[in-house]
Scaffold this motif. Structure first.
Motif, mmCIF file in Angstrom:
data_model
loop_
_atom_site.group_PDB
_atom_site.id
_atom_site.type_symbol
_atom_site.label_atom_id
_atom_site.label_comp_id
_atom_site.label_asym_id
_atom_site.label_seq_id
_atom_site.Cartn_x
_atom_site.Cartn_y
_atom_site.Cartn_z
ATOM 1 N N LEU A 111 85.939 106.971 6.869
ATOM 2 C CA LEU A 111 86.467 106.922 8.100
ATOM 3 C C LEU A 111 86.425 105.497 8.828
ATOM 4 O O LEU A 111 87.337 104.834 9.267
ATOM 5 N N ALA A 112 85.155 105.047 8.730
ATOM 6 C CA ALA A 112 85.175 103.653 9.327
ATOM 7 C C ALA A 112 85.868 102.544 8.472
ATOM 8 O O ALA A 112 86.243 101.589 8.878
ATOM 9 N N LYS A 113 85.665 102.666 7.355
ATOM 10 C CA LYS A 113 86.493 101.689 6.475
ATOM 11 C C LYS A 113 87.814 101.617 6.620
ATOM 12 O O LYS A 113 88.678 100.878 6.738
ATOM 13 N N ARG A 114 88.494 102.812 6.820
ATOM 14 C CA ARG A 114 89.927 102.842 7.073
ATOM 15 C C ARG A 114 90.175 102.353 8.565
ATOM 16 O O ARG A 114 91.407 101.885 8.590
ATOM 17 N N LEU A 115 89.490 102.433 9.216
ATOM 18 C CA LEU A 115 89.753 102.155 10.616
ATOM 19 C C LEU A 115 89.321 100.654 11.002
ATOM 20 O O LEU A 115 89.635 99.903 12.093
ATOM 21 N N LEU A 116 88.794 99.925 9.752
ATOM 22 C CA LEU A 116 88.627 98.468 9.915
ATOM 23 C C LEU A 116 89.522 97.738 10.557
ATOM 24 O O LEU A 116 89.550 96.837 11.337
ATOM 25 N N PRO A 117 91.048 97.771 10.286
ATOM 26 C CA PRO A 117 92.227 97.211 10.687
ATOM 27 C C PRO A 117 92.114 97.247 12.342
ATOM 28 O O PRO A 117 92.574 95.969 13.029
ATOM 29 N N ILE A 118 91.910 98.197 13.018
ATOM 30 C CA ILE A 118 91.897 98.318 14.550
ATOM 31 C C ILE A 118 90.418 98.305 15.011
ATOM 32 O O ILE A 118 90.161 98.258 16.299
ATOM 33 N N LEU A 119 89.382 98.134 14.287
ATOM 34 C CA LEU A 119 88.118 97.831 14.886
ATOM 35 C C LEU A 119 87.940 96.116 14.738
ATOM 36 O O LEU A 119 86.909 95.829 15.319
ATOM 37 N N SER A 120 88.701 95.397 14.032
ATOM 38 C CA SER A 120 88.535 94.021 13.704
ATOM 39 C C SER A 120 88.471 93.404 15.119
ATOM 40 O O SER A 120 89.020 93.895 15.979
ATOM 41 N N ASN A 121 87.759 92.221 15.038
ATOM 42 C CA ASN A 121 87.717 91.377 16.107
ATOM 43 C C ASN A 121 87.000 91.921 17.202
ATOM 44 O O ASN A 121 87.370 92.122 18.454
ATOM 45 N N GLY A 122 85.807 92.322 17.104
ATOM 46 C CA GLY A 122 84.910 92.926 18.409
ATOM 47 C C GLY A 122 84.605 94.449 18.060
ATOM 48 O O GLY A 122 83.790 94.708 19.289
ATOM 49 N N GLY A 123 85.143 95.251 17.472
ATOM 50 C CA GLY A 123 84.905 96.639 17.584
ATOM 51 C C GLY A 123 83.649 96.819 17.124
ATOM 52 O O GLY A 123 82.967 96.133 16.313
ATOM 53 N N ARG A 124 82.824 97.934 17.749
ATOM 54 C CA ARG A 124 81.775 98.276 17.263
ATOM 55 C C ARG A 124 81.425 99.475 16.670
ATOM 56 O O ARG A 124 82.045 100.573 17.195
ATOM 57 N N VAL A 125 80.690 99.728 15.729
ATOM 58 C CA VAL A 125 80.401 100.878 14.851
ATOM 59 C C VAL A 125 79.058 101.565 15.101
ATOM 60 O O VAL A 125 78.076 100.581 14.554
ATOM 61 N N ILE A 126 78.879 102.591 15.500
ATOM 62 C CA ILE A 126 77.508 102.816 15.737
ATOM 63 C C ILE A 126 77.037 104.099 14.729
ATOM 64 O O ILE A 126 77.769 105.248 14.952
ATOM 65 N N LEU A 127 76.231 103.604 14.076
ATOM 66 C CA LEU A 127 75.422 104.802 12.957
ATOM 67 C C LEU A 127 74.534 105.495 13.667
ATOM 68 O O LEU A 127 73.778 104.881 14.749
ATOM 69 N N ILE A 128 74.351 106.772 13.487
ATOM 70 C CA ILE A 128 73.277 107.662 14.156
ATOM 71 C C ILE A 128 72.362 107.899 13.044
ATOM 72 O O ILE A 128 72.670 108.786 12.264
ATOM 73 N N GLY A 129 71.194 107.364 12.895
ATOM 74 C CA GLY A 129 70.070 107.773 12.140
ATOM 75 C C GLY A 129 69.222 108.764 12.412
ATOM 76 O O GLY A 129 69.371 109.587 13.723
ATOM 77 N N SER A 130 67.957 108.844 12.021
ATOM 78 C CA SER A 130 66.992 109.644 12.559
ATOM 79 C C SER A 130 65.626 108.896 12.344
ATOM 80 O O SER A 130 65.389 108.093 11.245
ATOM 81 N N VAL A 131 64.763 109.243 13.271
ATOM 82 C CA VAL A 131 63.288 108.518 13.061
ATOM 83 C C VAL A 131 62.692 109.407 11.956
ATOM 84 O O VAL A 131 61.554 108.916 11.266
ATOM 85 N N GLU A 132 63.105 110.559 11.643
ATOM 86 C CA GLU A 132 62.800 111.428 10.383
ATOM 87 C C GLU A 132 62.933 110.643 8.918
ATOM 88 O O GLU A 132 62.297 110.917 7.868
ATOM 89 N N ALA A 133 63.578 109.666 8.950
ATOM 90 C CA ALA A 133 64.043 108.819 7.766
ATOM 91 C C ALA A 133 62.760 108.184 7.185
ATOM 92 O O ALA A 133 62.598 107.817 6.098
ATOM 93 N N GLU A 134 61.859 107.983 8.158
ATOM 94 C CA GLU A 134 60.623 107.156 7.876
ATOM 95 C C GLU A 134 59.743 108.206 6.599
ATOM 96 O O GLU A 134 58.772 107.651 6.207
ATOM 97 N N ILE A 135 59.981 109.564 6.623
ATOM 98 C CA ILE A 135 59.255 110.341 5.448
ATOM 99 C C ILE A 135 60.468 110.552 4.347
ATOM 100 O O ILE A 135 60.062 111.583 3.703
ATOM 101 N N ALA A 136 61.432 109.823 4.035
ATOM 102 C CA ALA A 136 62.375 110.073 3.086
ATOM 103 C C ALA A 136 61.573 109.863 1.995
ATOM 104 O O ALA A 136 60.426 108.743 1.517
ATOM 105 N N TYR A 137 62.067 110.309 0.623
ATOM 106 C CA TYR A 137 61.551 110.235 -0.521
ATOM 107 C C TYR A 137 62.186 108.795 -0.991
ATOM 108 O O TYR A 137 63.112 108.353 -0.757
ATOM 109 N N PRO A 138 61.385 108.205 -1.910
ATOM 110 C CA PRO A 138 62.035 106.698 -2.648
ATOM 111 C C PRO A 138 63.155 107.001 -3.370
ATOM 112 O O PRO A 138 63.630 108.207 -3.677
ATOM 113 N N PHE A 139 64.068 106.048 -2.930
ATOM 114 C CA PHE A 139 65.515 106.086 -3.505
ATOM 115 C C PHE A 139 65.453 106.577 -5.074
ATOM 116 O O PHE A 139 64.891 105.821 -5.722
#
Length: 347
Positions: free
Chosen positions: A156-184
């Motif tokens: 979705l974000a990649k498709r919208l890059l043309p109208i996000l360009s020049n100052g648009g902000r994309v906000i990813l929502i992660g989690s503090v629980e990522a600290e206990i993720a398994y190794p990649f």
């Protein structure tokens, strides 16, 4: 009159997404025209949410709402939504990629009791007692949790890059629980075989951010921020709690806050602090608010007063792993898009 701002919030009908909308209405000056575009899976939820937000913002005159119906488990739906937004708007200022979820199966109550007795703060911050199902696939034949938490948001974000360009902000929502993720695991990028796909997906999201933040900023002028809401009470696990266990959970949340945890903001509106800060208040040219090397978290003090807590992110190793994931997502997206164009939407 100021230029109109357009904010798109995925998964905005409740919890954190709805709270992001409310916090935007509180922080964006009333003199600034504002359009909030909601994405939900069902029209009724969109209409009801817009009605609630209108009641919340009765003092604003320069305000409008819009919605699109989005199902992250279908890349065809993601592409349809992107096409609608590209047609309707010349520029998007803020894209909050909030929607997502997990394929949860319940709670290991014995394990939960042991964890809480051993270390209550860690148990309530990094719970290992939440049970998840293994192996669920989307209709696109892709790991379901991977798709709704990472791939669909990326597409979705990649498709919208043309109208996000020049100052648009994309906000990813992660989690503090990522600290206990398994190794990649490069043999399970889609998280089909892990028993904690939700947690691992949030860690993979951090890798993707590391790989893309600098590239998107330099190539498109798009600011990609990594944030998380701390620990707040939402409906994501509600089906496995009754009134008594919900009360017990909230009691423990407040207890560990009073014991010193900075992450238990509890209220979703407070959890929206960091995502909205990144969208509205962060100064990317200031060394304190970089897009590439910081994870912005919603935190609070003993009394519940919120603030933004920063954590270093975006190491060279994370960038390398993120590049691998992005390459895999591009391949998966291209394959699904080819089937859509051929009219072969069913595997």
């Amino acid at each position: 009159m100021s230029e109109r701002k357009v904010a798109v919030i995925t998964g905005a009908n409740g919890g954190l997404g709805y709270s992001i909308a409310c916090r935007l209405l509180d922080i964006v000056p009333q003199s600034v025209p504002l359009t909030i575009v909601l994405t939900t899976r069902y029209m009724r939820k969109a209409v009801d949410t817009i009605s609630k937000l209108r009641k919340y913002s009765t003092q604003r005159d320069l305000l409008s709402f819009d919605y699109v119906l989005l199902d992250l488990a279908s890349l065809e739906s993601v592409h349809e939504v992107a096409s609608q937004l590209l047609e309707r708007y010349k520029h998007i200022d803020y894209l909050f990629l909030n929607a997502g979820g997990g394929d949860f199966a319940g709670i290991d109550w014995i394990g939960a009791t042991k964890e809480v007795l051993k270390n209550p703060i860690d148990a309530m911050t990094h719970p290992k007692f939440k049970k998840e199902r293994i192996g669920k696939l989307s209709a696109d034949g892709i790991g379901w949790v991977f798709q709704i938490n990472i791939l669909a948001n990326y597409v979705l974000a990649k498709r919208l890059l043309p109208i996000l360009s020049n100052g648009g902000r994309v906000i990813l929502i992660g989690s503090v629980e990522a600290e206990i993720a398994y190794p990649f695991d490069d043999k399970d990028i889609q998280l089909i075989h892990t028993d904690q796909a939700y947690v691992d997906s949030k860690r993979e999201l951090e890798y993707v951010h590391a790989a893309l933040a600098k590239k998107w900023k330099e190539s498109y002028g798009v600011l990609l921020y990594l944030t998380h809401p701390g620990i707040c009470h939402t409906s994501i696990f509600a089906e496995y709690l009754n009134w008594l266990t919900t009360f017990g959970m909230l009691f423990l949340f407040y207890t560990v806050r009073w014991l010193g945890s900075p992450w238990h903001v509890i209220d979703a509106y407070k959890g929206a602090k960091a995502p909205v800060f990144a969208a509205i208040e962060a100064v990317p040219d200031d060394d304190t608010d970089p897009t590439e090397t910081v994870n912005y978290g919603s935190a609070c003090d003993f009394w519940g007063k919120t603030y933004v807590k920063r954590k270093i992110a975006g190491t060279d190793e994370e960038k390398k792993i993120g590049t691998v994931i992005v390459e895999e997502m591009d391949k998966l997206s291209a394959g699904v898009l080819e089937r859509i164009n051929l009219g072969e939407t069913e595997l």
